[in-house]
Design an enzyme around this catalytic site. Structure first.
Site, PDB file in Angstrom:
ATOM      1  N   GLY A 173       0.857  -1.186   0.000  1.00  0.00           N
ATOM      2  CA  GLY A 173       0.000   0.000   0.000  1.00  0.00           C
ATOM      3  C   GLY A 173       0.890   1.231   0.000  1.00  0.00           C
ATOM      4  N   TYR A 174       0.357   2.338   0.502  1.00  0.00           N
ATOM      5  CA  TYR A 174       1.136   3.589   0.490  1.00  0.00           C
ATOM      6  C   TYR A 174       2.411   3.471   1.321  1.00  0.00           C
ATOM      7  CZ  TYR A 174      -3.051   5.593  -1.522  1.00  0.00           C
ATOM      8  OH  TYR A 174      -4.112   5.854  -2.357  1.00  0.00           O
ATOM      9  N   ALA A 175       2.291   2.866   2.505  1.00  0.00           N
ATOM     10  CA  ALA A 175       3.443   2.803   3.414  1.00  0.00           C
ATOM     11  C   ALA A 175       4.519   1.865   2.880  1.00  0.00           C
ATOM     12  CB  ALA A 175       2.972   2.357   4.803  1.00  0.00           C
ATOM     13  N   VAL A 225       0.089 -12.923   3.617  1.00  0.00           N
ATOM     14  CA  VAL A 225       0.757 -13.188   4.896  1.00  0.00           C
ATOM     15  C   VAL A 225      -0.259 -13.809   5.845  1.00  0.00           C
ATOM     16  CG1 VAL A 225       1.928 -12.136   6.871  1.00  0.00           C
ATOM     17  CG2 VAL A 225       2.317 -11.236   4.560  1.00  0.00           C
ATOM     18  N   GLU A 242     -17.167  11.531   1.462  1.00  0.00           N
ATOM     19  CA  GLU A 242     -16.590  11.462   0.105  1.00  0.00           C
ATOM     20  C   GLU A 242     -17.428  10.533  -0.785  1.00  0.00           C
ATOM     21  OE1 GLU A 242     -12.237  10.724   0.275  1.00  0.00           O
ATOM     22  OE2 GLU A 242     -12.180  12.846  -0.245  1.00  0.00           O
ATOM     23  N   ASP A 265      -1.354   2.338   8.437  1.00  0.00           N
ATOM     24  CA  ASP A 265      -2.556   2.172   9.261  1.00  0.00           C
ATOM     25  C   ASP A 265      -2.422   1.130  10.369  1.00  0.00           C
ATOM     26  OD1 ASP A 265      -3.663   4.105   7.700  1.00  0.00           O
ATOM     27  OD2 ASP A 265      -5.423   2.957   7.097  1.00  0.00           O
TER      28      ASP A 265
HETATM   29  C1  LIG Z   1     -12.542   5.979   0.766  1.00  0.00           C
HETATM   30  C2  LIG Z   1     -11.275   6.400   1.450  1.00  0.00           C
HETATM   31  C3  LIG Z   1     -10.774   7.668   1.240  1.00  0.00           C
HETATM   32  C4  LIG Z   1      -9.594   8.067   1.854  1.00  0.00           C
HETATM   33  N1  LIG Z   1      -9.126   9.329   1.607  1.00  0.00           N
HETATM   34  C5  LIG Z   1      -7.949   9.713   2.128  1.00  0.00           C
HETATM   35  C6  LIG Z   1      -7.415  11.002   1.828  1.00  0.00           C
HETATM   36  O1  LIG Z   1      -8.041  11.795   1.130  1.00  0.00           O
HETATM   37  N2  LIG Z   1      -6.199  11.327   2.346  1.00  0.00           N
HETATM   38  C7  LIG Z   1      -5.476  10.458   3.122  1.00  0.00           C
HETATM   39  O2  LIG Z   1      -4.344  10.805   3.512  1.00  0.00           O
HETATM   40  N3  LIG Z   1      -5.963   9.239   3.452  1.00  0.00           N
HETATM   41  C8  LIG Z   1      -7.190   8.843   2.987  1.00  0.00           C
HETATM   42  N4  LIG Z   1      -7.686   7.602   3.289  1.00  0.00           N
HETATM   43  C9  LIG Z   1      -6.938   6.711   4.213  1.00  0.00           C
HETATM   44  C10 LIG Z   1      -5.848   5.949   3.464  1.00  0.00           C
HETATM   45  O3  LIG Z   1      -6.396   5.279   2.351  1.00  0.00           O
HETATM   46  C11 LIG Z   1      -5.148   4.965   4.382  1.00  0.00           C
HETATM   47  O4  LIG Z   1      -4.689   5.649   5.520  1.00  0.00           O
HETATM   48  C12 LIG Z   1      -3.972   4.335   3.638  1.00  0.00           C
HETATM   49  O5  LIG Z   1      -4.455   3.510   2.596  1.00  0.00           O
HETATM   50  C13 LIG Z   1      -3.064   3.527   4.578  1.00  0.00           C
HETATM   51  O6  LIG Z   1      -1.970   3.076   3.836  1.00  0.00           O
HETATM   52  P1  LIG Z   1      -1.257   1.715   4.230  1.00  0.00           P
HETATM   53  O7  LIG Z   1      -0.109   1.546   3.294  1.00  0.00           O
HETATM   54  O8  LIG Z   1      -0.997   1.672   5.681  1.00  0.00           O
HETATM   55  O9  LIG Z   1      -2.332   0.573   3.951  1.00  0.00           O
HETATM   56  P2  LIG Z   1      -3.157   0.122   2.684  1.00  0.00           P
HETATM   57  O10 LIG Z   1      -3.326   1.211   1.719  1.00  0.00           O
HETATM   58  O11 LIG Z   1      -4.378  -0.522   3.256  1.00  0.00           O
HETATM   59  O12 LIG Z   1      -2.232  -0.997   2.032  1.00  0.00           O
HETATM   60  C14 LIG Z   1      -2.020  -2.247   2.646  1.00  0.00           C
HETATM   61  C15 LIG Z   1      -1.566  -3.244   1.606  1.00  0.00           C
HETATM   62  O13 LIG Z   1      -1.299  -4.482   2.247  1.00  0.00           O
HETATM   63  C16 LIG Z   1      -1.933  -5.541   1.543  1.00  0.00           C
HETATM   64  N5  LIG Z   1      -2.265  -6.588   2.506  1.00  0.00           N
HETATM   65  C17 LIG Z   1      -3.167  -6.511   3.505  1.00  0.00           C
HETATM   66  N6  LIG Z   1      -3.197  -7.670   4.189  1.00  0.00           N
HETATM   67  C18 LIG Z   1      -2.295  -8.482   3.595  1.00  0.00           C
HETATM   68  C19 LIG Z   1      -1.844  -9.808   3.864  1.00  0.00           C
HETATM   69  N7  LIG Z   1      -2.328 -10.532   4.877  1.00  0.00           N
HETATM   70  N8  LIG Z   1      -0.887 -10.330   3.073  1.00  0.00           N
HETATM   71  C20 LIG Z   1      -0.361  -9.608   2.052  1.00  0.00           C
HETATM   72  N9  LIG Z   1      -0.746  -8.349   1.754  1.00  0.00           N
HETATM   73  C21 LIG Z   1      -1.702  -7.796   2.531  1.00  0.00           C
HETATM   74  C22 LIG Z   1      -3.167  -4.879   0.932  1.00  0.00           C
HETATM   75  O14 LIG Z   1      -3.644  -5.620  -0.177  1.00  0.00           O
HETATM   76  C23 LIG Z   1      -2.599  -3.521   0.535  1.00  0.00           C
HETATM   77  O15 LIG Z   1      -1.976  -3.578  -0.730  1.00  0.00           O
HETATM   78  C24 LIG Z   1      -8.890   7.173   2.710  1.00  0.00           C
HETATM   79  C25 LIG Z   1      -9.397   5.891   2.913  1.00  0.00           C
HETATM   80  C26 LIG Z   1     -10.564   5.498   2.305  1.00  0.00           C
HETATM   81  C27 LIG Z   1     -11.109   4.101   2.537  1.00  0.00           C
END
Ligand SMILES: Cc1cc2nc3c(=O)[nH]c(=O)nc-3n(C[C@H](O)[C@H](O)[C@H](O)COP(=O)(O)OP(=O)(O)OC[C@H]3O[C@@H](n4cnc5c(N)ncnc54)[C@H](O)[C@@H]3O)c2cc1C
EC number: 1.6.5.9
Length: 402
Positions: A14-16, A83, A172, A302
């Site tokens: 994801g983003y992180a 995972v 949104e 997250d």
């Molecule tokens: C509708 C909506 C609108 C949003 N708008 C905003 C905004 O305008 N601005 C903002 O800053 N934030 C916004 N957010 C919040 C933002 O999307 C999250 O904070 C962000 O996606 C977190 O990034 P992350 O990398 O932690 O996790 P994620 O984006 O959830 O990425 C996690 C990744 O891990 C993978 N994964 C998960 N479990 C497993 C597993 N067991 N094995 C292998 N892979 C796995 C997933 O498939 C994914 O690719 C919004 C969220 C939503 C739902």
């Protein structure tokens, strides 16, 4: 030489996680570390655009790009796998494609829907959680319009949509619906006045992160487009008819053939199973984003609860924070590989914009309130910037919003 290479394992693209990888691959040589990225899909998706694909204003395919398109294969091994277990003491991660050991681990498994145990919510309400849920919801909404148009005995509930939650995601999504509904009405010859969109929110105020002026703008914009708000109204159950809400201590059934839960997220379930002291899938990290007692495990995005020094509450969960944490983690991994101390994470808040469809919005950018078309424009800048930060200019041209 190759045997001395430290094993760096990043979970989640994801983003992180992807920001960690795209920064790290620029900072290290192939000899310095054996870097592996594991993600359950072979694509990255723009989670911050899920409300659009869920309403159907963009296609679910617009959210995606292949992880490998932004990964340098000479330095990073990408594995598509889910995972299933993190064993922090044995330093091993189990997946459906085998077991991986590590010297340095980055946990960035992101968010899932939180239903707070509300009865029937998982079975009867749609979620805004990932690409599959988005595709399912947008198709369902269109199917209901098609069904209404083609049936002799019209069911008004086909044109009723109830959204649970008037936080960021709920609002949104409502904004996108107000863009999508006129299109669907045109396509299926449905009178727009017959469509009923209701938003139910338990808290006394919607969009708590914004000023009253911005909230008022969002409410009147959406109300003008036909959305009815029921604020201070908790949902106590979901069933085949719709949502059950509580009004003055009495339960009421709200009926609709589309009900959407957009009121809660939590970090990955795997966090509770793998670490101690985890609350709703989030673990408090140290200032350098590692976990107490495990200097070789970073938790970012997250799944992390980062409390800035001198403050009491953790930062919220946003893509902006996830990406900044990814950048810092890449630097810290480089430091560890070089035997240098890690550095503390410092969050720079550039602001937040909540879209109200594609032509309006409300937000705070560098401390200033903005609304209307200006906010809608800024939202597109932010969305395009996120694509650029992970995939560079080429991807921004292909996937960006201009
Ligand atoms: C509708 C909506 C609108 C949003 N708008 C905003 C905004 O305008 N601005 C903002 O800053 N934030 C916004 N957010 C919040 C933002 O999307 C999250 O904070 C962000 O996606 C977190 O990034 P992350 O990398 O932690 O996790 P994620 O984006 O959830 O990425 C996690 C990744 O891990 C993978 N994964 C998960 N479990 C497993 C597993 N067991 N094995 C292998 N892979 C796995 C997933 O498939 C994914 O690719 C919004 C969220 C939503 C739902």
């Amino acid at each position: 030489m190759a045997q001395d290479r430290k094993k760096v394992l990043v979970l989640g693209a994801g983003y992180a996680g992807l920001q960690t990888i795209t920064k790290l691959q620029k900072q290290i040589s192939a000899d310095e570390a054996e870097v592996t990225l594991i993600n359950k899909n072979d694509y990255h998706y723009e989670a911050t655009w899920l409300h659009e694909a869920s309403a159907g204003t963009i296609s679910y395919e617009d959210l995606l790009y292949p992880v490998e398109s932004v990964v340098n294969k000479d330095k990073v091994n990408f594995v598509k796998a889910e995972v299933t277990k993190i064993d922090r003491n044995a330093k091993k991660v189990e997946t459906d494609a085998g077991i991986f050991d590590y010297d340095i681990l980055v946990v960035s498994l992101g968010f899932e829907t939180e239903t707070f145990g509300i009865k029937g919510m998982k079975d009867h309400a749609f979620q805004i959680e990932n690409v599959l849920t988005a595709r399912k919801l947008s198709r369902h909404i269109e199917d209901k319009f098609a069904n209404y148009a083609s049936s002799k005995q019209k069911d008004d509930k086909d044109l009723a949509i109830i959204v649970g939650g008037a936080g960021f995601t709920g609002v949104e999504f409502l904004g996108e619906l107000t863009d999508r509904i006129p299109e669907l009405c045109n396509k299926y010859g449905v009178e727009q006045g017959k469509v009923k969109i209701t938003c139910v929110e338990a808290a006394p105020k919607m969009l708590p992160m914004f000023s009253d002026e911005l909230v008022n703008h969002a409410v009147s914009y959406l109300e003008d487009k036909g959305v009815e708000f029921k604020i201070g109204t908790p949902i106590v159950a979901a069933n085949e008819k719709g949502f059950v809400v509580k009004v003055n201590d009495e339960e009421q059934q709200l009926e609709a053939n589309t009900v959407v839960w957009a009121a809660g997220v939590r970090g990955s379930q795997l966090m509770e199973e793998s670490f101690e002291g985890v609350k709703r899938g989030r673990i408090v990290t140290k200032q350098d984003l590692t976990i107490e007692g495990y200097d070789d495990v970073f938790a970012i995005g997250d799944v992390s609860a980062f409390i800035p020094a001198g403050e009491e509450r953790p930062l919220p969960t946003t893509a902006q924070i996830a990406m900044q944490q990814g950048e810092q983690t890449a630097k810290n991994i480089k430091n560890i590989l070089e035997g240098q101390p890690t550095q503390e994470f410092e969050y720079v808040d550039r602001g937040t914009v909540c879209s109200l469809g594609s032509n309006d919005g409300v937000g705070v950018v560098y401390g200033k309130d903005i609304q209307g078309k200006k906010a809608a424009f800024m939202k597109k800048v932010i969305d395009t910037r996120a694509v650029y930060k992970l995939g560079g200019v080429g991807l921004a041209f292909k996937k960006g919003k201009f």
